[in-house]
Write an enzyme that holds these catalytic residues in place. Structure first.
Site, mmCIF file in Angstrom:
data_model
loop_
_atom_site.group_PDB
_atom_site.id
_atom_site.type_symbol
_atom_site.label_atom_id
_atom_site.label_comp_id
_atom_site.label_asym_id
_atom_site.label_seq_id
_atom_site.Cartn_x
_atom_site.Cartn_y
_atom_site.Cartn_z
ATOM 1 N N LYS A 42 -3.551 3.372 -2.447
ATOM 2 C CA LYS A 42 -5.025 4.219 -2.668
ATOM 3 C C LYS A 42 -4.583 5.192 -1.669
ATOM 4 C CE LYS A 42 -7.757 0.818 -1.866
ATOM 5 N NZ LYS A 42 -9.045 -0.041 -1.473
ATOM 6 N N MET B 43 -7.913 9.230 8.766
ATOM 7 C CA MET B 43 -8.284 9.762 7.597
ATOM 8 C C MET B 43 -9.199 10.939 7.602
ATOM 9 S SD MET B 43 -8.830 6.336 5.855
ATOM 10 C CE MET B 43 -9.598 5.430 7.604
ATOM 11 N N ASP C 210 0.886 -1.350 -0.145
ATOM 12 C CA ASP C 210 -0.090 -0.087 -0.052
ATOM 13 C C ASP C 210 0.933 1.214 0.099
ATOM 14 O OD1 ASP C 210 -2.490 -1.277 -0.107
ATOM 15 O OD2 ASP C 210 -2.921 -1.027 1.980
#
Length: 270
Positions: free
Chosen positions: A65, A178, A43
């Site tokens: 991502k 996030m 990742d």
């Protein structure tokens, strides 16, 4: 690496948590899994140094991502897991933090199992607990905080998570992953719950050399984050335990005065 032509009858997928960033914070078991890997699917938040544990001739595939920049869709990643597992036999899916904390690790494990692939999980240190500890912030503290919440700031539809409204009513420590791009909305929710004076920390690239930290209150954090240019990836810590951080003490308890007093005391004892 040359592609193998035979199909493995008993492929294995190992989900490995790479930790919050510092390459020394991955587990020994995780590094051992990498040493055996034929393929590593990794990742965006994985430190490149960790890939050095994998054999030099192993296939390393970036499937990261980031916000508004996905190299692969989740469906494509799932298909790669199955294809590579049967083609190469031993695949490591390397994820930042812990694969089962907002990492979609369970989805990938279930997909692999549905396709007859044996799955092993090696947990990783989550930024939600590791980064506060590295900054001297205890998420629970006797007489201050009896519990903590870990939330995602952004849903899969890029909306603010509804649970943040519930969390703002709590006296618990709140850790939001996030959430940097939703900071204004988060601040507004806490202000609406009379939490303007509650301490908050925003940490970008925690555990790494390029780490940035902003420590303030709900009332002032947005301005300070902009001044310090604290971006993503970041975690947000909200609660009275943030007062334990030295930077908060310095800013709100007149650190310079305290330091001068300490120097005077040291001088008087010489």
């Amino acid at each position: 690496m040359e592609a193998k032509t035979n199909k493995y009858d008993k492929p294995v997928l190992t989900l490995v948590g790479a930790g919050p960033g510092d390459p020394e914070l991955i587990s020994i078991k995780g590094t051992n899994a990498l040493k055996r890997a034929e393929v590593v699917l990794y990742d965006a938040l994985v430190n490149p140094e960790i890939l050095e544990y994998a054999p030099k001739n192993s296939l390393k595939v970036y499937v990261g991502k980031r916000a508004n920049n996905h190299s692969h869709t989740q469906d494509e990643i799932n298909k790669l897991i199955v294809d590579y597992s049967y083609k190469y036999g031993n695949v490591v899916r390397l994820k930042g933090g812990d694969p089962f904390i907002f990492g979609r690790g369970k989805e990938e494990a279930e997909y692999a199992e549905l396709h007859g692939i044996k799955v092993a999980v090696i947990p990783g240190l989550s930024s939600a607990t590791t980064l506060p500890a590295l900054k001297g912030i205890s998420l629970t503290s006797r007489g201050i905080s009896e519990s903590f919440w870990v939330l995602s700031g952004t849903t899969q539809n890029n909306q603010l998570a509804n649970d943040i409204k519930l969390a703002a009513k709590s006296s618990a420590t709140i850790v939001i992953l996030m959430g940097r791009n939703k900071l204004s909305e988060i601040v507004e929710i806490f202000k609406n719950n009379n939490k303007s004076g509650v301490p908050v920390a925003v940490i970008q690239n925690g555990s790494l050399a390029n780490e940035k930290t902003a420590i303030s209150t709900i009332e002032n954090i947005e301005k300070l984050v902009e001044q310090k240019n604290v971006g993503t990836p970041s975690i947000i810590i909200i609660g009275e335990v943030v007062r334990q951080h030295t930077e908060y003490v310095c800013e709100y308890l007149h650190c310079n005065l305290l330091q001068n007093q300490i120097k005077e005391n040291e001088t008087s004892h010489d």
